[in-house]
Design an enzyme around this catalytic site. Sequence first.
Site, mmCIF file in Angstrom:
data_model
loop_
_atom_site.group_PDB
_atom_site.id
_atom_site.type_symbol
_atom_site.label_atom_id
_atom_site.label_comp_id
_atom_site.label_asym_id
_atom_site.label_seq_id
_atom_site.Cartn_x
_atom_site.Cartn_y
_atom_site.Cartn_z
ATOM 1 N N PHE A 150 0.808 -1.227 0.000
ATOM 2 C CA PHE A 150 0.000 0.000 0.000
ATOM 3 C C PHE A 150 0.839 1.273 0.000
ATOM 4 C CE2 PHE A 150 0.786 -0.135 4.618
ATOM 5 C CZ PHE A 150 1.022 1.208 4.876
ATOM 6 N N LYS A 174 -1.077 -7.343 -9.195
ATOM 7 C CA LYS A 174 -2.061 -7.439 -8.096
ATOM 8 C C LYS A 174 -1.798 -6.254 -7.181
ATOM 9 C CE LYS A 174 -2.929 -8.598 -4.258
ATOM 10 N NZ LYS A 174 -3.401 -7.610 -3.255
ATOM 11 N N GLU A 177 -5.026 -4.037 -2.058
ATOM 12 C CA GLU A 177 -6.473 -3.796 -2.023
ATOM 13 C C GLU A 177 -6.803 -2.500 -1.280
ATOM 14 O OE1 GLU A 177 -4.674 -6.024 -0.573
ATOM 15 O OE2 GLU A 177 -5.537 -6.884 1.251
ATOM 16 N N SER A 227 5.281 -6.952 3.463
ATOM 17 C CA SER A 227 5.845 -7.278 4.776
ATOM 18 C C SER A 227 6.645 -8.581 4.711
ATOM 19 C CB SER A 227 4.703 -7.431 5.786
ATOM 20 O OG SER A 227 3.859 -8.490 5.365
ATOM 21 N N CYS A 282 9.765 1.639 3.511
ATOM 22 C CA CYS A 282 10.650 0.542 3.909
ATOM 23 C C CYS A 282 12.072 1.052 4.085
ATOM 24 C CB CYS A 282 10.605 -0.580 2.890
ATOM 25 S SG CYS A 282 11.228 -0.050 1.301
ATOM 26 N N GLU A 376 9.252 -3.819 13.221
ATOM 27 C CA GLU A 376 8.957 -2.744 12.273
ATOM 28 C C GLU A 376 7.704 -2.027 12.765
ATOM 29 O OE1 GLU A 376 7.752 -3.929 8.256
ATOM 30 O OE2 GLU A 376 8.689 -2.097 7.500
HETATM 31 P P1 NAD Z 1 1.503 -6.614 3.197
HETATM 32 O O1 NAD Z 1 2.533 -7.674 3.262
HETATM 33 O O2 NAD Z 1 0.412 -6.623 4.193
HETATM 34 O O3 NAD Z 1 0.760 -6.648 1.761
HETATM 35 C C1 NAD Z 1 1.502 -6.721 0.565
HETATM 36 C C2 NAD Z 1 0.680 -7.498 -0.462
HETATM 37 O O4 NAD Z 1 0.436 -8.813 0.043
HETATM 38 C C3 NAD Z 1 -0.672 -6.871 -0.738
HETATM 39 O O5 NAD Z 1 -0.898 -6.891 -2.130
HETATM 40 C C4 NAD Z 1 -1.651 -7.763 0.032
HETATM 41 O O6 NAD Z 1 -2.885 -7.902 -0.643
HETATM 42 C C5 NAD Z 1 -0.954 -9.104 0.095
HETATM 43 N N1 NAD Z 1 -1.202 -9.840 1.348
HETATM 44 C C6 NAD Z 1 -1.441 -9.329 2.582
HETATM 45 N N2 NAD Z 1 -1.559 -10.318 3.486
HETATM 46 C C7 NAD Z 1 -1.401 -11.486 2.826
HETATM 47 C C8 NAD Z 1 -1.399 -12.853 3.205
HETATM 48 N N3 NAD Z 1 -1.612 -13.233 4.468
HETATM 49 N N4 NAD Z 1 -1.179 -13.788 2.249
HETATM 50 C C9 NAD Z 1 -0.972 -13.433 0.956
HETATM 51 N N5 NAD Z 1 -0.966 -12.141 0.546
HETATM 52 C C10 NAD Z 1 -1.174 -11.178 1.455
HETATM 53 O O7 NAD Z 1 2.273 -5.215 3.176
HETATM 54 P P2 NAD Z 1 1.642 -3.752 3.240
HETATM 55 O O8 NAD Z 1 1.099 -3.532 4.613
HETATM 56 O O9 NAD Z 1 0.774 -3.498 2.084
HETATM 57 O O10 NAD Z 1 2.957 -2.872 3.045
HETATM 58 C C11 NAD Z 1 3.823 -2.521 4.086
HETATM 59 C C12 NAD Z 1 4.980 -3.472 4.183
HETATM 60 O O11 NAD Z 1 5.681 -3.525 2.939
HETATM 61 C C13 NAD Z 1 6.025 -3.032 5.207
HETATM 62 O O12 NAD Z 1 6.455 -4.160 5.900
HETATM 63 C C14 NAD Z 1 7.140 -2.448 4.354
HETATM 64 O O13 NAD Z 1 8.417 -2.473 4.951
HETATM 65 C C15 NAD Z 1 7.076 -3.347 3.177
HETATM 66 N N6 NAD Z 1 7.701 -2.760 2.006
HETATM 67 C C16 NAD Z 1 8.919 -3.234 1.654
HETATM 68 C C17 NAD Z 1 9.581 -2.688 0.583
HETATM 69 C C18 NAD Z 1 10.948 -3.179 0.200
HETATM 70 O O14 NAD Z 1 11.459 -2.728 -0.790
HETATM 71 N N7 NAD Z 1 11.563 -4.078 0.932
HETATM 72 C C19 NAD Z 1 8.989 -1.643 -0.150
HETATM 73 C C20 NAD Z 1 7.724 -1.204 0.234
HETATM 74 C C21 NAD Z 1 7.086 -1.761 1.327
#
Ligand code: NAD
Length: 485
Positions: A150, A174, A177, A227, A282, A376
């Site tokens: 997001f 994808k 959401e 994450s 991140c 985090e």
């Molecule tokens: P998230 O992991 O909750 O969601 C990321 C994606 O995974 C979304 O498209 C979501 O629909 C999907 N998702 C969520 N839960 C899931 C599950 N249980 N099983 C399968 N798919 C699932 O992350 P977020 O809250 O959208 O974003 C924040 C996180 O992203 C932070 O931890 C941040 O550090 C990380 N991030 C990392 C980088 C990097 O380059 N390392 C860059 C941007 C964000």
Amino acid sequence: MKYPQTKNFINGKLVECISNRFLNVVSPLDGTLLSTVPMSTKEDLNIAVSSAKKAFETWSKTSIKERVQIFYRYRTLLEKNMLELSKLVQEENGKTLDEARAEIEKSIELTEFACSLPQLVGGEILEVSKGVECRTDYYPIGVVASIVPFNFPSMVPNWTIPNAIALGNTMILKPSEIVPLSSLRIAELLKEAGLPDGVLNIVNGDKEMVEAICDHPGIEAVSFVGSTKVAKLVYARASSNFKRVLALGGAKNHLMVLPDAHVTMTATNVTASMSGCAGQRCMAASAMVAVGNVDSIIEQICIEAKKIIPGENLGSVISKAAKERIENYISEAEKQGAKILVDGRNTIVKGKENGYYVGPTVIDFVTPEMSVAKEEIFGPVISIIRAANVDEALAIENANPYGNAAAVFTQDGGMARYIIERASAGMIGVNIGVPVPREPFSFGGWNDSKFGVGDLTGKSSIEFWTKLKKTTTKWNAEAKTNWMS
Ligand code: NAD
């Protein structure tokens, strides 16, 4: 509802989803209902993959010089629509308009890199034996998927779309959401730029769709950004289905501040790093390791933090749940004996009472075993951990399981080098709080911040998005000089 119901984008058209499960898309700025987003089914994904497979037949055979023409036009469209795109990012994500604009500018830079790919993917050729030459060519992989988070509704999709597509792949995106609207605008602008139907397809959804992508036999490679918990699940599931996977996870970035650091430069950098995008980057500074006596810098950080006003130069966090989680971390640290120097809890912005705001927060005397030091937080919070010397600071940094970024603030080049060599992170800053490597350098961390080989952007992404063909050729009979001739 401010915008119509969000749709999938398949084969160049906005299409209804088969499922009737929808989630609300709410602006965290003020709680406005922006749209609803469908939670697609496996059948929706099947349709998208079929469309991407069909498009791959022609797209993969188009020359890269021709393919990048679309990205030249897309780049112009990003620039032309900068304000509208920035406002959309701001609305769905909650960051400030300046931050949203910076995100679109970064999307332009990523697109410019994709336009330079023809210069980078010329294969190698060498006469390896008399009359025998070897050459290498990069081939696209096929249908690839990109799953995004997001926190950067435009930039992160643009980490993957331009490079993967310019290199000849077709894609299933994808979106998160929580922020699906910017992704759809990207697809519309690419269509306007001339991208053939089916090359980019958007399938909205949540966990169920991510799992379907990991399992789909028609998808050759999966990139994931989000994450660590989910990155691990995606990496394990998609690679167990024999796909190529690169999964970027969460972060806990440590900034090591030495007593000789420049006071104002360090304070402004640390504060900007921890509070930019409300700490939801991140690459955000999450822990500051104060080496020896840096009290004057800490005082200045507090002054800088107080200049940051929620609702003005600080955006919202993404949700009510995020606000509560961040505030709980702060309260827990306080209970455990840490000292809250600047407190961002219970922030309410006048006129935006339904928005989710946390003010900048500076916590001192944090110890490594506290959860604010270990986990985090993803909010505008910096935890200051005291260390007696540089080796103790490095031990604290090395002990955290993540490895996205680390930084050192000092005027001593030798000491900076010592820390660069020992910090356990993929991206290091020297007197820079957000050390994002700009194109053509690649973005990607170490340890629990990345699973898989290579990086997602820049030159290292070429290996991920292509497969290498090695051709050995002999046309004329030559003197037999060794086993190969
Ligand atoms: P998230 O992991 O909750 O969601 C990321 C994606 O995974 C979304 O498209 C979501 O629909 C999907 N998702 C969520 N839960 C899931 C599950 N249980 N099983 C399968 N798919 C699932 O992350 P977020 O809250 O959208 O974003 C924040 C996180 O992203 C932070 O931890 C941040 O550090 C990380 N991030 C990392 C980088 C990097 O380059 N390392 C860059 C941007 C964000």
